[in-house]
Design a protein around this motif. Structure first.
Motif, short mmCIF file in Angstrom:
data_model
loop_
_atom_site.label_atom_id
_atom_site.label_comp_id
_atom_site.label_asym_id
_atom_site.label_seq_id
_atom_site.Cartn_x
_atom_site.Cartn_y
_atom_site.Cartn_z
N MET A 18 0.87 -1.18 0.00
CA MET A 18 0.00 0.00 0.00
C MET A 18 0.91 1.22 0.00
SD MET A 18 -2.84 1.18 2.83
CE MET A 18 -3.67 2.76 2.71
N LEU A 19 0.86 1.98 -1.10
CA LEU A 19 1.73 3.14 -1.28
C LEU A 19 0.90 4.41 -1.19
CD1 LEU A 19 3.83 1.86 -4.32
CD2 LEU A 19 4.40 1.71 -1.91
N VAL A 20 1.37 5.34 -0.38
CA VAL A 20 0.69 6.63 -0.19
C VAL A 20 1.74 7.73 -0.31
CG1 VAL A 20 -0.81 8.00 1.28
CG2 VAL A 20 -0.95 5.51 1.35
N SER A 21 1.40 8.78 -1.05
CA SER A 21 2.27 9.94 -1.18
C SER A 21 1.48 11.18 -0.78
CB SER A 21 2.79 10.09 -2.61
OG SER A 21 3.62 11.21 -2.72
N LEU A 22 2.00 11.93 0.19
CA LEU A 22 1.34 13.12 0.73
C LEU A 22 2.23 14.33 0.52
CD1 LEU A 22 0.08 11.62 4.12
CD2 LEU A 22 -1.16 11.73 1.95
N ALA A 23 1.61 15.44 0.14
CA ALA A 23 2.34 16.70 -0.04
C ALA A 23 2.25 17.50 1.25
CB ALA A 23 1.74 17.49 -1.20
N LEU A 24 3.39 17.92 1.75
CA LEU A 24 3.44 18.69 3.00
C LEU A 24 3.13 20.15 2.74
CD1 LEU A 24 6.64 17.16 4.61
CD2 LEU A 24 4.30 16.32 4.70
N GLY A 25 2.70 20.81 3.77
CA GLY A 25 2.41 22.23 3.67
C GLY A 25 3.67 23.08 3.70
N PRO A 26 3.51 24.39 3.67
CA PRO A 26 4.70 25.27 3.68
C PRO A 26 5.49 25.19 4.98
CG PRO A 26 2.68 26.56 3.84
CD PRO A 26 2.26 25.16 3.55
N ASP A 27 4.83 24.81 6.09
CA ASP A 27 5.53 24.71 7.37
C ASP A 27 6.13 23.33 7.60
OD1 ASP A 27 3.10 23.53 7.48
OD2 ASP A 27 2.60 24.23 9.51
N GLY A 28 6.08 22.46 6.60
CA GLY A 28 6.71 21.15 6.71
C GLY A 28 5.83 20.08 7.30
N GLY A 29 4.52 20.13 7.10
CA GLY A 29 3.64 19.07 7.59
C GLY A 29 3.12 19.34 8.97
N GLY A 30 2.08 20.16 9.06
CA GLY A 30 1.52 20.51 10.35
C GLY A 30 0.21 19.79 10.62
N ASP A 31 -0.81 20.55 10.96
CA ASP A 31 -2.10 19.97 11.31
C ASP A 31 -2.83 19.38 10.11
OD1 ASP A 31 -1.59 20.78 13.88
OD2 ASP A 31 -2.66 22.70 13.65
N GLU A 32 -2.51 19.83 8.90
CA GLU A 32 -3.20 19.28 7.73
C GLU A 32 -2.78 17.86 7.41
OE1 GLU A 32 0.72 20.51 6.21
OE2 GLU A 32 -0.75 21.45 7.53
N LEU A 33 -1.67 17.40 7.97
CA LEU A 33 -1.19 16.05 7.67
C LEU A 33 -1.75 15.01 8.63
CD1 LEU A 33 0.76 14.83 5.58
CD2 LEU A 33 2.56 14.94 7.29
N ARG A 34 -2.16 15.40 9.78
CA ARG A 34 -2.65 14.44 10.77
C ARG A 34 -3.93 13.72 10.31
NH1 ARG A 34 -1.64 13.53 16.12
NH2 ARG A 34 -3.35 12.62 17.35
N PRO A 35 -4.94 14.42 9.74
CA PRO A 35 -6.12 13.68 9.26
C PRO A 35 -5.81 12.68 8.16
CG PRO A 35 -6.60 16.01 9.45
CD PRO A 35 -5.14 15.86 9.63
N LEU A 36 -4.84 12.98 7.31
CA LEU A 36 -4.50 12.05 6.24
C LEU A 36 -3.78 10.82 6.80
CD1 LEU A 36 -3.35 14.56 3.48
CD2 LEU A 36 -5.49 13.29 3.61
N LEU A 37 -2.96 10.99 7.82
CA LEU A 37 -2.34 9.84 8.46
C LEU A 37 -3.39 8.95 9.14
CD1 LEU A 37 0.88 11.43 10.03
CD2 LEU A 37 0.74 9.96 8.02
N GLN A 38 -4.34 9.56 9.78
CA GLN A 38 -5.43 8.79 10.37
C GLN A 38 -6.24 8.08 9.30
OE1 GLN A 38 -7.55 11.70 12.68
NE2 GLN A 38 -6.08 11.62 14.40
N LEU A 39 -6.41 8.72 8.13
CA LEU A 39 -7.13 8.09 7.03
C LEU A 39 -6.39 6.87 6.51
CD1 LEU A 39 -9.50 8.27 5.02
CD2 LEU A 39 -8.05 9.73 3.58
N VAL A 40 -5.07 6.92 6.46
CA VAL A 40 -4.28 5.77 6.02
C VAL A 40 -4.47 4.59 6.96
CG1 VAL A 40 -1.92 4.95 5.68
CG2 VAL A 40 -2.59 7.18 4.77
N PHE A 41 -4.43 4.83 8.24
CA PHE A 41 -4.62 3.73 9.19
C PHE A 41 -6.07 3.20 9.14
CE2 PHE A 41 -1.18 6.15 11.65
CZ PHE A 41 -0.18 5.44 11.03
#
Length: 464
Positions: free
Chosen positions: A348-371
């Motif tokens: 299972m391959l997932v690629s996520l684009a980080l925000g300008p601050d290097g992966g803040g609060d916008e990345l946490r929902p996507l990690l939860q979605l992967v699990f």
């Protein structure tokens, strides 16, 4: 009486010879040559005017006595040894040569121009070196700043998302000399100045997860300048190893439209097992996403209301999500036909684009979605019809690959036979045996004729 007259005449001749003999000459065997040398030293009247005053002062008139001449010659010889260029001033060395310019003893005047001495160097002469030094200094400064920036992004990611990872995995991070971490010992392993990896294990529904943080090459000034023209975001790539019982045999991918077209064209499993690409609106996901699936059941089962709601909010940060039981990486070139089947694995391959601050609060929902998808994938089962179609499609692909491998092996064998036949022909032609060459040509003609003759099957009919 006659003898007396002869003696008197002989004595008179001797007396006559002594009368004309030079008394200054000594009784020496070389006296005659020395007299000629003394006469040669006397200056000739024709060239006395061309001799410089210095020579006229040094050369003295020939003395009357022979001993004085010898002393003067010795002095001149000593002067010749001291001045090796004095023969250029001898008028007898250049007879018949007329000088165009009169000789003067005055020394040539040398004019020395006055060059102003500058107290300070001219820096405008070193403009090229100055530019190079500035470029090197800017490159070194960009390297230090970019490396520190990438390191801070990796450490910030651990501070924000490591608690979530520890909730889902028993072991998170790696240890070693090249580990980048915050307060804890475990953290990222620095693969490069812009690449960090971290392995997580100890969870159900998977064998392990590899996180790869690929950041912009901020340490390279050239890539920074190119990024201004064509910007690229920082990405987080997740690779989850699945077991045989963790996933049914199917291929599914949801990605951005451009990325989905590229993956469907380059990836081996998507190009072989999947058909057309479908728009995301049909499955309830944003229109910026496209779905590439082997069958319709995985998309309908995995993309439920919770997943669609998360994608509606954060679809900009999702580059692709790829599920496959036959993942073999990019397609092999057609020119390089291999005799072994490609090695496949369930991933299972997932690629996520980080925000300008290097992966803040916008990345946490996507990690939860992967699990969440990982847990749902364990419970999802294909229907009997869909499973049969997937198995049949894999069987056809395997048979097609076997036929292609068999054709490739036959082609390689034909090439080897042709090369062997060519070597045999060269060996026969090299020999001086016309009868052997004739037999080989007849054999070759029979082989070609037999090859062109169509094959026909013979049917045996038993008599009644």
């Amino acid at each position: 009486m006659r003898i007396t007259f002869l003696l008197i005449g002989f004595l008179c001749g001797i007396q006559f010879v002594y009368g004309f003999e030079d008394t200054t000459l000594e009784d020496d065997d070389f006296a005659e040559f020395e007299q000629f040398d003394a006469e040669d030293d006397t200056p000739v009247n024709d060239y006395t005017e061309e001799v410089p005053d210095v020579l006229s002062q040094k050369v003295k008139p020939p003395p009357k006595e022979f001993e004085a001449v010898v002393e003067i010659e010795d002095e001149i010889i000593l002067e010749d040894e001291d001045n090796e260029f004095e023969h250029f001033q001898d008028p007898e060395e250049f007879e018949g040569f007329q000088e165009t310019t009169p000789r003067t003893m005055e020394q040539p005047k040398i004019t020395i121009s006055k060059v102003p001495i500058t107290a300070r160097p001219r820096w405008d002469a070193y403009w090229l070196e100055g530019i190079l030094c500035c470029l090197l200094a800017s490159y070194a400064l960009a390297y230090a700043i970019g490396r520190a920036k990438n390191t801070s992004i990796a450490v910030n990611f651990l501070k924000l998302h490591k608690p979530l990872l520890e909730e889902n995995f028993t072991l998170v991070g790696e240890t070693g000399a090249e580990v980048v971490s915050g307060a804890d010992e475990r953290g990222w392993r620095r693969e490069a100045e812009h690449c960090f990896t971290m392995w997580c294990s100890g969870r159900s529904c998977c064998e392990g997860m590899l996180l790869t943080l690929k950041l912009i090459k901020r340490q390279d000034l050239v890539h920074v300048l190119l990024g201004v023209v064509r910007p690229n975001p920082d990405t987080l790539q997740i690779r989850i190893e699945l077991g045989k019982d963790d996933m049914d045999p199917f291929v599914f991918c949801i990605a951005q439209k451009k990325i989905a077209a590229k993956l469907a064209r380059e990836m081996h499993d998507l190009s072989v097992y999947c058909g057309e690409r479908r728009a995301g609106e049909r499955l309830g996901v944003p229109g910026a996403l496209s779905v590439v699936a082997e069958c319709a059941e995985p998309g309908a089962a995995l993309l439920d209301a919770r997943v669609c709601a998360a994608l509606q909010l954060h679809h900009r940060h999702l580059l692709y999500l790829h599920l496959s039981d036959k993942y073999a990486g990019p397609k092999h070139l057609e020119e390089t036909a291999s005799t072994k089947p490609p090695e496949t694995e369930r991933v299972m391959l997932v690629s996520l684009a980080l925000g300008p601050d290097g992966g803040g609060d916008e990345l946490r929902p996507l990690l939860q979605l992967v699990f969440y998808i990982l847990d749902k994938l364990k419970r999802f089962k294909l229907s009997k019809e869909a499973l049969a179609k997937c198995e049949k499609r894999r069987q056809k692909v395997a048979e097609a690959w076997l036929r292609g491998a068999h054709a490739a092996r036959q082609e390689q064998a034909a090439l080897r036979r042709e090369e062997k036949r060519k070597q045999e022909k060269e060996r026969i032609l090299a020999e001086d045996d016309p009868e052997k060459q004739r037999r080989w040509e007849l054999k070759e003609q029979k082989r070609q004729q037999k090859r062109k003759t169509p094959k026909m099957k013979q049917l045996k009919v038993k008599a009644l």
